[in-house]
Design an enzyme around this catalytic site. Structure first.
Site, short mmCIF file in Angstrom:
data_model
loop_
_atom_site.label_atom_id
_atom_site.label_comp_id
_atom_site.label_asym_id
_atom_site.label_seq_id
_atom_site.Cartn_x
_atom_site.Cartn_y
_atom_site.Cartn_z
CB CYS A 132 30.22 -28.07 -27.47
SG CYS A 132 30.88 -26.75 -28.49
CE LYS B 274 24.73 -18.43 -14.54
NZ LYS B 274 26.01 -18.80 -13.91
CD GLU C 217 24.80 -22.17 -30.74
OE1 GLU C 217 25.21 -23.30 -31.10
OE2 GLU C 217 24.34 -21.35 -31.54
P1 NAD Z 1 25.68 -26.15 -17.84
O1 NAD Z 1 24.48 -26.31 -18.67
O2 NAD Z 1 25.77 -26.90 -16.57
O3 NAD Z 1 25.93 -24.62 -17.46
C1 NAD Z 1 25.93 -23.61 -18.43
C2 NAD Z 1 25.48 -22.31 -17.80
O4 NAD Z 1 24.12 -22.47 -17.37
C3 NAD Z 1 26.27 -21.89 -16.57
O5 NAD Z 1 26.43 -20.49 -16.57
C4 NAD Z 1 25.36 -22.30 -15.43
O6 NAD Z 1 25.53 -21.56 -14.26
C5 NAD Z 1 24.00 -22.06 -16.02
N1 NAD Z 1 22.92 -22.81 -15.37
C6 NAD Z 1 23.01 -23.98 -14.68
N2 NAD Z 1 21.79 -24.33 -14.19
C7 NAD Z 1 20.92 -23.37 -14.61
C8 NAD Z 1 19.54 -23.18 -14.42
N3 NAD Z 1 18.79 -24.02 -13.73
N4 NAD Z 1 18.97 -22.10 -15.00
C9 NAD Z 1 19.70 -21.22 -15.73
N5 NAD Z 1 21.03 -21.35 -15.90
C10 NAD Z 1 21.64 -22.40 -15.34
O7 NAD Z 1 26.89 -26.48 -18.82
P2 NAD Z 1 28.43 -26.51 -18.48
O8 NAD Z 1 28.73 -27.74 -17.71
O9 NAD Z 1 28.87 -25.19 -17.93
O10 NAD Z 1 29.07 -26.60 -19.96
C11 NAD Z 1 29.23 -27.78 -20.62
C12 NAD Z 1 28.15 -27.97 -21.67
O11 NAD Z 1 28.14 -26.86 -22.57
C13 NAD Z 1 28.42 -29.18 -22.54
O12 NAD Z 1 27.23 -29.90 -22.74
C14 NAD Z 1 28.91 -28.56 -23.85
O13 NAD Z 1 28.75 -29.39 -24.95
C15 NAD Z 1 28.10 -27.32 -23.92
N6 NAD Z 1 28.74 -26.36 -24.84
C16 NAD Z 1 28.15 -26.11 -26.07
C17 NAD Z 1 28.73 -25.21 -26.97
C18 NAD Z 1 28.10 -24.90 -28.30
O14 NAD Z 1 28.47 -23.88 -28.90
N7 NAD Z 1 27.19 -25.71 -28.80
C19 NAD Z 1 29.93 -24.56 -26.62
C20 NAD Z 1 30.50 -24.83 -25.39
C21 NAD Z 1 29.88 -25.73 -24.51
#
Ligand code: NAD
Length: 497
Positions: free
Chosen positions: A300, A189, A265
Protein backbone atom coordinates in the site's frame (compact mmCIF):
# COMPACT_ATOMS: atom_id res chain seq x y z
CA UNK A 1 19.45 -21.24 6.81
CA UNK A 2 17.99 -23.67 4.25
CA UNK A 3 18.43 -23.44 0.49
CA UNK A 4 15.45 -23.74 -1.87
CA UNK A 5 15.31 -27.59 -1.90
CA UNK A 6 15.62 -27.61 1.90
CA UNK A 7 12.75 -25.14 2.21
CA UNK A 8 10.67 -27.15 -0.25
CA UNK A 9 11.22 -30.33 1.75
CA UNK A 10 10.13 -28.54 4.92
CA UNK A 11 7.14 -26.94 3.18
CA UNK A 12 5.98 -30.35 1.94
CA UNK A 13 5.72 -31.55 5.52
CA UNK A 14 3.58 -28.68 6.80
CA UNK A 15 0.12 -29.65 8.00
CA UNK A 16 -2.33 -27.23 6.41
CA UNK A 17 -5.37 -26.27 8.49
CA UNK A 18 -8.32 -25.52 6.22
CA UNK A 19 -11.15 -25.14 8.74
CA UNK A 20 -12.49 -22.05 10.40
CA UNK A 21 -11.69 -21.47 14.07
CA UNK A 22 -14.84 -20.69 16.02
CA UNK A 23 -15.40 -20.79 19.76
CA UNK A 24 -12.16 -22.64 20.44
CA UNK A 25 -12.62 -25.30 17.76
CA UNK A 26 -11.60 -25.97 14.17
CA UNK A 27 -14.85 -26.35 12.22
CA UNK A 28 -15.91 -26.66 8.58
CA UNK A 29 -18.30 -24.09 7.11
CA UNK A 30 -21.87 -24.96 8.11
CA UNK A 31 -22.80 -25.12 4.43
CA UNK A 32 -19.95 -27.59 3.81
CA UNK A 33 -18.71 -25.30 1.03
CA UNK A 34 -15.05 -24.64 0.34
CA UNK A 35 -12.98 -22.35 -1.86
CA UNK A 36 -9.56 -23.06 -3.33
CA UNK A 37 -6.32 -21.32 -2.59
CA UNK A 38 -3.51 -21.75 -5.13
CA UNK A 39 0.24 -21.56 -4.80
CA UNK A 40 0.95 -18.40 -6.85
CA UNK A 41 4.48 -19.60 -7.64
CA UNK A 42 3.29 -22.79 -9.37
CA UNK A 43 -0.46 -22.23 -9.92
CA UNK A 44 -0.99 -25.63 -8.24
CA UNK A 45 -3.87 -26.21 -5.83
CA UNK A 46 -2.67 -25.70 -2.29
CA UNK A 47 -5.80 -26.26 -0.23
CA UNK A 48 -9.58 -26.22 -0.19
CA UNK A 49 -10.64 -23.95 2.61
CA UNK A 50 -13.92 -23.60 4.54
CA UNK A 51 -16.03 -20.98 2.75
CA UNK A 52 -17.72 -19.25 5.67
CA UNK A 53 -20.84 -17.24 5.07
CA UNK A 54 -23.39 -15.38 7.15
CA UNK A 55 -24.26 -18.44 9.27
CA UNK A 56 -20.64 -19.05 10.28
CA UNK A 57 -20.01 -15.37 10.96
CA UNK A 58 -23.12 -15.30 13.13
CA UNK A 59 -21.88 -18.31 15.09
CA UNK A 60 -18.48 -16.65 15.55
CA UNK A 61 -20.11 -13.39 16.68
CA UNK A 62 -22.27 -15.24 19.23
CA UNK A 63 -19.15 -16.95 20.64
CA UNK A 64 -17.27 -13.65 20.68
CA UNK A 65 -20.15 -11.89 22.45
CA UNK A 66 -20.47 -14.63 25.05
CA UNK A 67 -16.73 -14.53 25.69
CA UNK A 68 -16.75 -10.75 25.95
CA UNK A 69 -19.70 -10.69 28.33
CA UNK A 70 -18.37 -13.40 30.65
CA UNK A 71 -15.31 -11.21 31.29
CA UNK A 72 -12.70 -14.01 31.37
CA UNK A 73 -10.64 -11.98 28.91
CA UNK A 74 -12.27 -8.57 28.70
CA UNK A 75 -12.26 -7.90 32.46
CA UNK A 76 -9.56 -10.24 33.69
CA UNK A 77 -6.60 -9.07 35.75
CA UNK A 78 -4.37 -7.04 33.37
CA UNK A 79 -1.31 -8.97 34.47
CA UNK A 80 -3.00 -12.24 33.50
CA UNK A 81 -4.01 -10.92 30.07
CA UNK A 82 -0.50 -9.67 29.55
CA UNK A 83 1.10 -13.01 30.47
CA UNK A 84 -1.28 -14.88 28.18
CA UNK A 85 -0.59 -12.59 25.24
CA UNK A 86 3.16 -12.90 25.90
CA UNK A 87 2.76 -16.68 25.81
CA UNK A 88 0.94 -16.31 22.49
CA UNK A 89 3.85 -14.19 21.17
CA UNK A 90 6.32 -16.85 22.32
CA UNK A 91 4.33 -19.61 20.61
CA UNK A 92 4.20 -17.60 17.38
CA UNK A 93 7.97 -17.17 17.59
CA UNK A 94 8.40 -20.88 18.21
CA UNK A 95 6.27 -21.67 15.13
CA UNK A 96 7.84 -18.83 13.12
CA UNK A 97 9.58 -21.00 10.56
CA UNK A 98 6.47 -23.08 9.88
CA UNK A 99 4.30 -19.96 9.55
CA UNK A 100 6.85 -18.24 7.29
CA UNK A 101 6.95 -21.23 4.93
CA UNK A 102 3.17 -21.47 4.90
CA UNK A 103 2.85 -17.75 4.18
CA UNK A 104 5.31 -18.00 1.31
CA UNK A 105 3.47 -20.98 -0.21
CA UNK A 106 0.07 -19.32 0.09
CA UNK A 107 0.97 -15.80 -1.03
CA UNK A 108 3.97 -16.12 -3.36
CA UNK A 109 5.95 -13.79 -1.08
CA UNK A 110 9.66 -14.47 -0.77
CA UNK A 111 10.74 -16.68 2.09
CA UNK A 112 13.21 -13.99 3.07
CA UNK A 113 10.42 -11.44 3.59
CA UNK A 114 8.18 -14.02 5.27
CA UNK A 115 10.89 -14.91 7.76
CA UNK A 116 11.25 -11.26 8.62
CA UNK A 117 7.54 -10.38 8.74
CA UNK A 118 5.98 -13.57 10.03
CA UNK A 119 8.67 -15.18 12.13
CA UNK A 120 10.09 -11.97 13.55
CA UNK A 121 7.71 -8.96 13.32
CA UNK A 122 4.40 -10.71 14.03
CA UNK A 123 5.46 -12.12 17.45
CA UNK A 124 7.05 -8.77 18.24
CA UNK A 125 3.72 -6.99 17.67
CA UNK A 126 1.95 -9.26 20.15
CA UNK A 127 4.74 -8.82 22.65
CA UNK A 128 4.71 -5.03 22.31
CA UNK A 129 0.95 -4.70 22.84
CA UNK A 130 1.00 -7.29 25.63
CA UNK A 131 3.46 -5.07 27.45
CA UNK A 132 1.10 -2.08 27.25
CA UNK A 133 -1.67 -3.90 29.11
CA UNK A 134 -0.52 -3.31 32.67
CA UNK A 135 0.86 0.16 31.94
CA UNK A 136 -2.33 1.84 30.72
CA UNK A 137 -4.00 4.24 33.13
CA UNK A 138 -7.21 6.22 33.12
CA UNK A 139 -7.30 9.95 33.94
CA UNK A 140 -8.93 12.23 36.48
CA UNK A 141 -10.47 15.39 35.05
CA UNK A 142 -9.91 18.85 36.58
CA UNK A 143 -13.25 19.47 38.27
CA UNK A 144 -14.30 21.47 41.33
CA UNK A 145 -13.86 20.45 44.98
CA UNK A 146 -17.27 18.81 45.16
CA UNK A 147 -16.76 16.29 42.36
CA UNK A 148 -14.38 13.67 41.12
CA UNK A 149 -14.50 12.76 37.47
CA UNK A 150 -12.67 9.75 36.10
CA UNK A 151 -12.09 9.15 32.42
CA UNK A 152 -11.62 5.48 31.64
CA UNK A 153 -11.03 3.47 28.49
CA UNK A 154 -13.07 0.32 28.01
CA UNK A 155 -12.78 -2.37 25.30
CA UNK A 156 -15.38 -1.70 22.63
CA UNK A 157 -16.62 -5.30 22.58
CA UNK A 158 -16.83 -7.62 19.56
CA UNK A 159 -14.56 -6.48 16.74
CA UNK A 160 -14.58 -7.54 13.08
CA UNK A 161 -11.12 -7.46 11.51
CA UNK A 162 -10.91 -7.79 7.72
CA UNK A 163 -7.45 -7.98 6.15
CA UNK A 164 -5.88 -8.18 2.66
CA UNK A 165 -3.53 -10.65 1.00
CA UNK A 166 -0.35 -8.63 0.57
CA UNK A 167 0.95 -9.10 4.13
CA UNK A 168 -1.53 -11.74 5.33
CA UNK A 169 -0.35 -12.46 8.86
CA UNK A 170 1.33 -9.12 9.49
CA UNK A 171 -1.83 -7.13 8.66
CA UNK A 172 -3.79 -9.49 10.91
CA UNK A 173 -1.26 -8.91 13.72
CA UNK A 174 -1.42 -5.11 13.28
CA UNK A 175 -5.09 -5.32 14.25
CA UNK A 176 -5.31 -8.43 16.38
CA UNK A 177 -2.56 -7.53 18.82
CA UNK A 178 -4.06 -4.20 19.99
CA UNK A 179 -7.63 -5.56 19.84
CA UNK A 180 -6.74 -8.50 22.10
CA UNK A 181 -4.61 -6.31 24.36
CA UNK A 182 -7.57 -4.03 25.10
CA UNK A 183 -9.75 -7.03 26.03
CA UNK A 184 -11.90 -7.15 22.91
CA UNK A 185 -13.20 -10.33 21.29
CA UNK A 186 -12.38 -10.76 17.62
CA UNK A 187 -13.85 -12.18 14.44
CA UNK A 188 -10.96 -12.14 11.95
CA UNK A 189 -11.46 -12.62 8.22
CA UNK A 190 -8.31 -13.25 6.18
CA UNK A 191 -8.30 -12.60 2.43
CA UNK A 192 -9.51 -15.54 0.35
CA UNK A 193 -6.26 -15.46 -1.66
CA UNK A 194 -4.09 -16.08 1.42
CA UNK A 195 -6.07 -17.52 4.35
CA UNK A 196 -3.76 -20.26 5.61
CA UNK A 197 -1.51 -18.63 8.20
CA UNK A 198 -4.46 -16.95 9.93
CA UNK A 199 -6.08 -20.36 10.31
CA UNK A 200 -3.12 -21.50 12.42
CA UNK A 201 -3.70 -18.67 14.88
CA UNK A 202 -6.72 -20.17 16.58
CA UNK A 203 -5.00 -23.31 17.76
CA UNK A 204 -1.95 -21.38 18.97
CA UNK A 205 -4.17 -18.88 20.79
CA UNK A 206 -5.92 -21.73 22.57
CA UNK A 207 -2.57 -23.29 23.47
CA UNK A 208 -1.47 -19.95 24.93
CA UNK A 209 -4.56 -19.86 27.13
CA UNK A 210 -6.70 -17.27 25.32
CA UNK A 211 -10.26 -18.30 26.28
CA UNK A 212 -12.55 -19.93 23.69
CA UNK A 213 -14.60 -17.38 21.72
CA UNK A 214 -12.13 -14.51 22.18
CA UNK A 215 -10.40 -15.15 18.84
CA UNK A 216 -12.42 -16.51 15.93
CA UNK A 217 -11.12 -16.85 12.37
CA UNK A 218 -13.62 -17.09 9.51
CA UNK A 219 -12.10 -17.64 6.07
CA UNK A 220 -14.40 -16.89 3.16
CA UNK A 221 -15.11 -14.73 0.19
CA UNK A 222 -15.31 -10.98 0.64
CA UNK A 223 -18.90 -10.66 -0.56
CA UNK A 224 -19.98 -13.43 1.82
CA UNK A 225 -17.94 -13.63 5.03
CA UNK A 226 -16.66 -10.03 4.71
CA UNK A 227 -20.06 -8.56 3.98
CA UNK A 228 -21.63 -10.60 6.82
CA UNK A 229 -19.12 -9.02 9.23
CA UNK A 230 -19.79 -5.56 7.85
CA UNK A 231 -23.55 -5.93 8.21
CA UNK A 232 -23.66 -7.79 11.54
CA UNK A 233 -25.55 -5.81 14.14
CA UNK A 234 -23.79 -7.40 17.09
CA UNK A 235 -20.30 -6.44 15.92
CA UNK A 236 -19.28 -3.24 17.69
CA UNK A 237 -16.60 -2.05 15.28
CA UNK A 238 -14.82 -3.09 12.09
CA UNK A 239 -11.19 -2.48 11.32
CA UNK A 240 -10.40 -2.97 7.65
CA UNK A 241 -7.29 -2.94 5.50
CA UNK A 242 -7.78 -3.21 1.76
CA UNK A 243 -9.01 -1.34 -1.27
CA UNK A 244 -10.91 1.94 -1.21
CA UNK A 245 -13.77 0.30 -3.07
CA UNK A 246 -14.37 -2.29 -0.35
CA UNK A 247 -13.74 0.32 2.35
CA UNK A 248 -16.65 2.30 0.89
CA UNK A 249 -18.86 -0.82 0.97
CA UNK A 250 -18.04 -1.27 4.65
CA UNK A 251 -19.11 2.30 5.43
CA UNK A 252 -22.36 1.51 3.63
CA UNK A 253 -22.90 -1.74 5.55
CA UNK A 254 -22.32 0.12 8.82
CA UNK A 255 -24.82 2.79 7.81
CA UNK A 256 -27.37 0.11 6.94
CA UNK A 257 -26.88 -1.93 10.13
CA UNK A 258 -25.85 -0.64 13.57
CA UNK A 259 -23.71 2.44 12.72
CA UNK A 260 -20.61 0.61 13.95
CA UNK A 261 -17.40 2.63 13.62
CA UNK A 262 -15.24 1.47 10.72
CA UNK A 263 -11.46 1.96 10.74
CA UNK A 264 -10.06 2.10 7.22
CA UNK A 265 -6.50 1.51 6.01
CA UNK A 266 -6.64 1.85 2.24
CA UNK A 267 -4.48 2.24 -0.83
CA UNK A 268 -1.94 4.82 -1.91
CA UNK A 269 0.05 6.34 -4.73
CA UNK A 270 2.99 7.50 -2.73
CA UNK A 271 5.76 9.79 -4.00
CA UNK A 272 9.50 9.31 -3.63
CA UNK A 273 11.17 12.72 -3.89
CA UNK A 274 14.81 13.18 -4.87
CA UNK A 275 15.33 16.90 -4.31
CA UNK A 276 18.10 19.12 -5.65
CA UNK A 277 20.15 18.84 -2.47
CA UNK A 278 19.90 15.03 -2.23
CA UNK A 279 23.04 12.93 -2.21
CA UNK A 280 22.77 9.99 -4.60
CA UNK A 281 24.24 7.32 -2.35
CA UNK A 282 23.92 3.52 -2.35
CA UNK A 283 21.44 3.90 0.46
CA UNK A 284 19.24 6.24 -1.60
CA UNK A 285 19.28 3.84 -4.55
CA UNK A 286 18.46 0.90 -2.28
CA UNK A 287 15.57 2.90 -0.81
CA UNK A 288 14.31 3.79 -4.29
CA UNK A 289 14.20 0.20 -5.50
CA UNK A 290 12.78 -1.14 -2.23
CA UNK A 291 10.14 1.59 -2.27
CA UNK A 292 8.95 0.39 -5.66
CA UNK A 293 9.69 -3.33 -5.68
CA UNK A 294 9.52 -4.63 -2.11
CA UNK A 295 6.92 -7.39 -1.94
CA UNK A 296 6.73 -7.20 -5.74
CA UNK A 297 5.27 -3.71 -5.37
CA UNK A 298 2.18 -5.26 -3.74
CA UNK A 299 2.44 -2.75 -0.98
CA UNK A 300 0.00 0.00 0.00
CA UNK A 301 2.85 2.40 0.71
CA UNK A 302 4.84 1.53 -2.43
CA UNK A 303 6.58 4.71 -3.62
CA UNK A 304 5.97 4.04 -7.27
CA UNK A 305 5.92 7.72 -8.30
CA UNK A 306 9.58 8.68 -8.21
CA UNK A 307 9.97 12.42 -8.73
CA UNK A 308 13.60 13.26 -9.43
CA UNK A 309 15.32 16.63 -9.78
CA UNK A 310 16.90 17.00 -13.24
CA UNK A 311 20.29 17.55 -11.65
CA UNK A 312 20.29 13.92 -10.45
CA UNK A 313 18.30 12.30 -13.21
CA UNK A 314 21.02 10.60 -15.25
CA UNK A 315 22.92 9.22 -12.30
CA UNK A 316 19.70 8.12 -10.57
CA UNK A 317 18.43 6.31 -13.67
CA UNK A 318 21.73 4.57 -14.34
CA UNK A 319 22.12 3.35 -10.77
CA UNK A 320 18.50 2.27 -10.37
CA UNK A 321 18.70 0.25 -13.59
CA UNK A 322 21.94 -1.37 -12.53
CA UNK A 323 20.40 -2.35 -9.18
CA UNK A 324 17.13 -3.64 -10.62
CA UNK A 325 19.00 -5.77 -13.17
CA UNK A 326 20.51 -7.64 -10.21
CA UNK A 327 17.09 -8.57 -8.80
CA UNK A 328 16.30 -12.28 -8.74
CA UNK A 329 12.69 -12.96 -9.73
CA UNK A 330 11.26 -16.42 -9.23
CA UNK A 331 10.94 -19.24 -6.70
CA UNK A 332 9.76 -17.61 -3.46
CA UNK A 333 11.23 -20.48 -1.43
CA UNK A 334 14.72 -19.70 -2.67
CA UNK A 335 16.38 -17.42 -0.09
CA UNK A 336 18.19 -15.64 -2.96
CA UNK A 337 14.90 -14.49 -4.53
CA UNK A 338 14.08 -10.77 -4.34
CA UNK A 339 10.70 -10.73 -6.09
CA UNK A 340 8.26 -13.60 -5.75
CA UNK A 341 4.95 -14.20 -7.51
CA UNK A 342 1.98 -11.89 -7.93
CA UNK A 343 -0.88 -13.11 -5.78
CA UNK A 344 -3.15 -14.39 -8.61
CA UNK A 345 -3.17 -14.69 -12.40
CA UNK A 346 -5.93 -12.03 -12.49
CA UNK A 347 -3.81 -9.63 -10.50
CA UNK A 348 -0.77 -10.26 -12.73
CA UNK A 349 -2.98 -9.54 -15.78
CA UNK A 350 -4.27 -6.37 -14.14
CA UNK A 351 -0.72 -5.13 -13.58
CA UNK A 352 0.17 -6.01 -17.18
CA UNK A 353 -2.81 -3.88 -18.23
CA UNK A 354 -1.16 -0.93 -16.46
CA UNK A 355 2.11 -1.67 -18.27
CA UNK A 356 0.31 -1.54 -21.62
CA UNK A 357 -1.46 1.65 -20.65
CA UNK A 358 1.88 3.25 -19.69
CA UNK A 359 3.34 2.40 -23.08
CA UNK A 360 0.28 3.55 -25.00
CA UNK A 361 0.27 6.87 -23.12
CA UNK A 362 3.90 7.48 -24.03
CA UNK A 363 5.99 6.37 -21.03
CA UNK A 364 9.28 4.74 -21.95
CA UNK A 365 10.10 1.23 -20.70
CA UNK A 366 13.72 1.14 -19.56
CA UNK A 367 13.50 -2.35 -18.10
CA UNK A 368 10.99 -5.18 -17.77
CA UNK A 369 7.50 -4.59 -19.11
CA UNK A 370 6.45 -8.25 -19.25
CA UNK A 371 5.81 -11.46 -17.34
CA UNK A 372 8.43 -14.13 -16.75
CA UNK A 373 8.64 -16.40 -19.81
CA UNK A 374 7.55 -20.05 -19.71
CA UNK A 375 6.55 -20.14 -16.09
CA UNK A 376 3.31 -21.57 -14.69
CA UNK A 377 3.50 -19.17 -11.74
CA UNK A 378 2.23 -15.60 -11.69
CA UNK A 379 5.52 -13.76 -12.09
CA UNK A 380 6.25 -10.32 -13.50
CA UNK A 381 9.64 -8.82 -14.28
CA UNK A 382 10.31 -5.54 -12.49
CA UNK A 383 9.50 -2.62 -14.79
CA UNK A 384 11.10 0.81 -14.81
CA UNK A 385 9.29 3.55 -16.73
CA UNK A 386 10.97 6.78 -17.70
CA UNK A 387 9.16 9.87 -19.01
CA UNK A 388 6.08 9.21 -16.89
CA UNK A 389 3.87 12.32 -16.80
CA UNK A 390 1.52 13.23 -13.94
CA UNK A 391 -1.64 12.80 -16.02
CA UNK A 392 -0.94 9.20 -17.08
CA UNK A 393 -3.04 6.41 -15.64
CA UNK A 394 0.13 4.74 -14.29
CA UNK A 395 0.91 7.95 -12.39
CA UNK A 396 -2.57 8.33 -10.89
CA UNK A 397 -3.94 4.88 -10.02
CA UNK A 398 -2.59 2.33 -7.57
CA UNK A 399 -0.89 -0.42 -9.62
CA UNK A 400 0.13 -2.77 -6.80
CA UNK A 401 2.84 -4.46 -8.85
CA UNK A 402 6.60 -4.26 -9.50
CA UNK A 403 6.61 -0.95 -11.37
CA UNK A 404 8.72 2.16 -10.84
CA UNK A 405 7.74 5.30 -12.76
CA UNK A 406 10.04 8.27 -13.03
CA UNK A 407 9.05 11.91 -13.44
CA UNK A 408 11.86 14.43 -13.96
CA UNK A 409 11.35 17.93 -12.53
CA UNK A 410 13.26 21.21 -12.83
CA UNK A 411 12.74 22.47 -9.29
CA UNK A 412 11.89 21.31 -5.78
CA UNK A 413 8.71 23.43 -5.89
CA UNK A 414 7.57 21.46 -8.93
CA UNK A 415 8.41 18.23 -7.09
CA UNK A 416 6.17 19.22 -4.17
CA UNK A 417 3.36 20.31 -6.48
CA UNK A 418 3.37 16.94 -8.24
CA UNK A 419 3.76 14.98 -5.01
CA UNK A 420 0.54 16.39 -3.56
CA UNK A 421 -1.38 16.09 -6.82
CA UNK A 422 -3.09 12.83 -5.92
CA UNK A 423 -6.26 11.78 -4.16
CA UNK A 424 -4.26 9.49 -1.84
CA UNK A 425 -2.23 10.34 1.28
CA UNK A 426 -0.59 7.30 2.79
CA UNK A 427 3.16 7.79 2.59
CA UNK A 428 6.00 9.83 1.09
CA UNK A 429 9.80 9.63 1.08
CA UNK A 430 11.89 12.79 0.86
CA UNK A 431 15.60 12.82 0.07
CA UNK A 432 17.64 15.95 0.72
CA UNK A 433 20.76 16.82 2.71
CA UNK A 434 19.08 20.05 3.81
CA UNK A 435 17.37 19.23 7.11
CA UNK A 436 15.27 22.41 7.15
CA UNK A 437 13.94 21.60 3.71
CA UNK A 438 13.25 18.02 4.78
CA UNK A 439 11.11 19.28 7.67
CA UNK A 440 9.33 21.81 5.47
CA UNK A 441 8.43 19.03 3.03
CA UNK A 442 7.43 16.69 5.86
CA UNK A 443 4.99 19.34 7.08
CA UNK A 444 3.70 20.20 3.63
CA UNK A 445 2.94 16.65 2.48
CA UNK A 446 -0.66 15.58 3.31
CA UNK A 447 0.24 11.97 4.14
CA UNK A 448 0.18 9.75 7.22
CA UNK A 449 3.89 8.87 7.18
CA UNK A 450 6.82 10.85 5.79
CA UNK A 451 10.15 9.12 5.64
CA UNK A 452 13.25 11.32 5.36
CA UNK A 453 16.39 10.00 3.64
CA UNK A 454 15.06 6.44 3.78
CA UNK A 455 12.07 4.38 2.73
CA UNK A 456 10.41 3.24 5.93
CA UNK A 457 6.91 2.66 7.23
CA UNK A 458 8.11 3.14 10.81
CA UNK A 459 7.89 0.50 13.52
CA UNK A 460 5.38 -1.06 15.87
CA UNK A 461 5.75 2.05 18.04
CA UNK A 462 4.72 4.55 15.34
CA UNK A 463 1.15 5.00 14.09
CA UNK A 464 0.44 4.09 10.48
CA UNK A 465 -2.51 5.26 8.42
CA UNK A 466 -3.65 7.51 5.64
CA UNK A 467 -4.80 11.04 4.95
CA UNK A 468 -7.37 11.71 2.24
CA UNK A 469 -8.65 8.55 0.46
CA UNK A 470 -5.94 6.39 2.00
CA UNK A 471 -7.81 5.85 5.23
CA UNK A 472 -9.93 7.09 8.07
CA UNK A 473 -8.85 8.83 11.25
CA UNK A 474 -8.01 5.49 12.84
CA UNK A 475 -4.41 4.30 12.96
CA UNK A 476 -2.77 0.91 13.08
CA UNK A 477 0.38 0.52 15.22
CA UNK A 478 1.71 2.63 18.04
CA UNK A 479 -0.30 3.40 21.16
CA UNK A 480 -2.76 5.14 18.79
CA UNK A 481 -3.97 1.75 17.52
CA UNK A 482 -5.43 0.95 20.94
CA UNK A 483 -7.97 3.75 20.51
CA UNK A 484 -9.67 1.91 17.64
CA UNK A 485 -10.67 -0.88 19.99
CA UNK A 486 -11.67 1.20 23.00
CA UNK A 487 -14.37 3.62 23.98
CA UNK A 488 -14.13 6.39 26.50
CA UNK A 489 -16.33 6.52 29.58
CA UNK A 490 -16.71 9.45 31.97
CA UNK A 491 -17.58 8.59 35.58
CA UNK A 492 -18.81 11.76 37.33
CA UNK A 493 -19.07 11.52 41.12
CA UNK A 494 -20.79 14.17 43.19
CA UNK A 495 -19.09 14.14 46.58
CA UNK A 496 -21.52 16.50 48.30
CA UNK A 497 -25.00 15.16 47.62
P1 NAD B 1 -9.69 -5.89 -1.11
O1 NAD B 1 -10.33 -4.64 -0.67
O2 NAD B 1 -10.13 -6.51 -2.37
O3 NAD B 1 -9.85 -7.04 0.00
C1 NAD B 1 -9.50 -6.82 1.34
C2 NAD B 1 -10.36 -7.69 2.22
O4 NAD B 1 -11.72 -7.29 2.07
C3 NAD B 1 -10.30 -9.18 1.89
O5 NAD B 1 -10.33 -9.93 3.08
C4 NAD B 1 -11.58 -9.39 1.11
O6 NAD B 1 -12.08 -10.69 1.17
C5 NAD B 1 -12.52 -8.43 1.80
N1 NAD B 1 -13.68 -8.04 0.99
C6 NAD B 1 -13.79 -8.02 -0.36
N2 NAD B 1 -15.04 -7.64 -0.72
C7 NAD B 1 -15.71 -7.39 0.43
C8 NAD B 1 -17.03 -6.97 0.71
N3 NAD B 1 -17.91 -6.71 -0.26
N4 NAD B 1 -17.38 -6.80 2.00
C9 NAD B 1 -16.50 -7.03 3.00
N5 NAD B 1 -15.25 -7.47 2.79
C10 NAD B 1 -14.86 -7.66 1.51
O7 NAD B 1 -8.13 -5.58 -1.10
P2 NAD B 1 -6.95 -6.54 -1.50
O8 NAD B 1 -6.91 -6.65 -2.98
O9 NAD B 1 -6.99 -7.79 -0.69
O10 NAD B 1 -5.68 -5.70 -0.96
C11 NAD B 1 -5.08 -4.72 -1.69
C12 NAD B 1 -5.50 -3.34 -1.19
O11 NAD B 1 -5.21 -3.22 0.20
C13 NAD B 1 -4.71 -2.24 -1.86
O12 NAD B 1 -5.56 -1.19 -2.22
C14 NAD B 1 -3.73 -1.82 -0.77
O13 NAD B 1 -3.24 -0.52 -0.94
C15 NAD B 1 -4.55 -1.98 0.45
N6 NAD B 1 -3.67 -2.07 1.64
C16 NAD B 1 -3.63 -1.01 2.53
C17 NAD B 1 -2.80 -1.06 3.65
C18 NAD B 1 -2.75 0.07 4.65
O14 NAD B 1 -2.27 -0.16 5.76
N7 NAD B 1 -3.21 1.26 4.32
C19 NAD B 1 -2.00 -2.19 3.88
C20 NAD B 1 -2.06 -3.24 2.97
C21 NAD B 1 -2.92 -3.16 1.86
Amino acid sequence: MNDAPGNRALADRIRIETRAWIDGQAVPAQSGKTFVTLNPATSALLAEVAACDHADVDRAVKAARRAFDDGAWSRCDPGKRKETLLRFAALLRQHGEELALLESLDSGKTIRDCRNEVAHEVPHFFQWYAETIDKSFGRVAPTGQGTVSMIVQEPIGVTGLIVPWNFPLLMAAWKLAPALATGCSVVLKPAEQSPLTALRLGELAAEAGIPAGVLNVVPGLGEEAGQAIGRHSDIDMVSFTGSGEVGAYLLGYAAQSNLKPVGLELGGKSPFLVLEQAAITDSLIESAVMAAFWNGGQNCSANMRQIVHRRHRDEFVARVIERVKAFVVGDPLDPATDIGAMITAEHRDRVEGFLQSGVSEGAQVLLGGASLDDNPGFFLKPTVFDAMTPDMKIAREEIFGPVLGMITVDSDEEALRLAVDTEFGLHASVFTQNISQALQFARALPVGTVSVNSFSEGSVATPFGGYRRSGSLSRDNGLEALAQYQQTKTIWIDLES
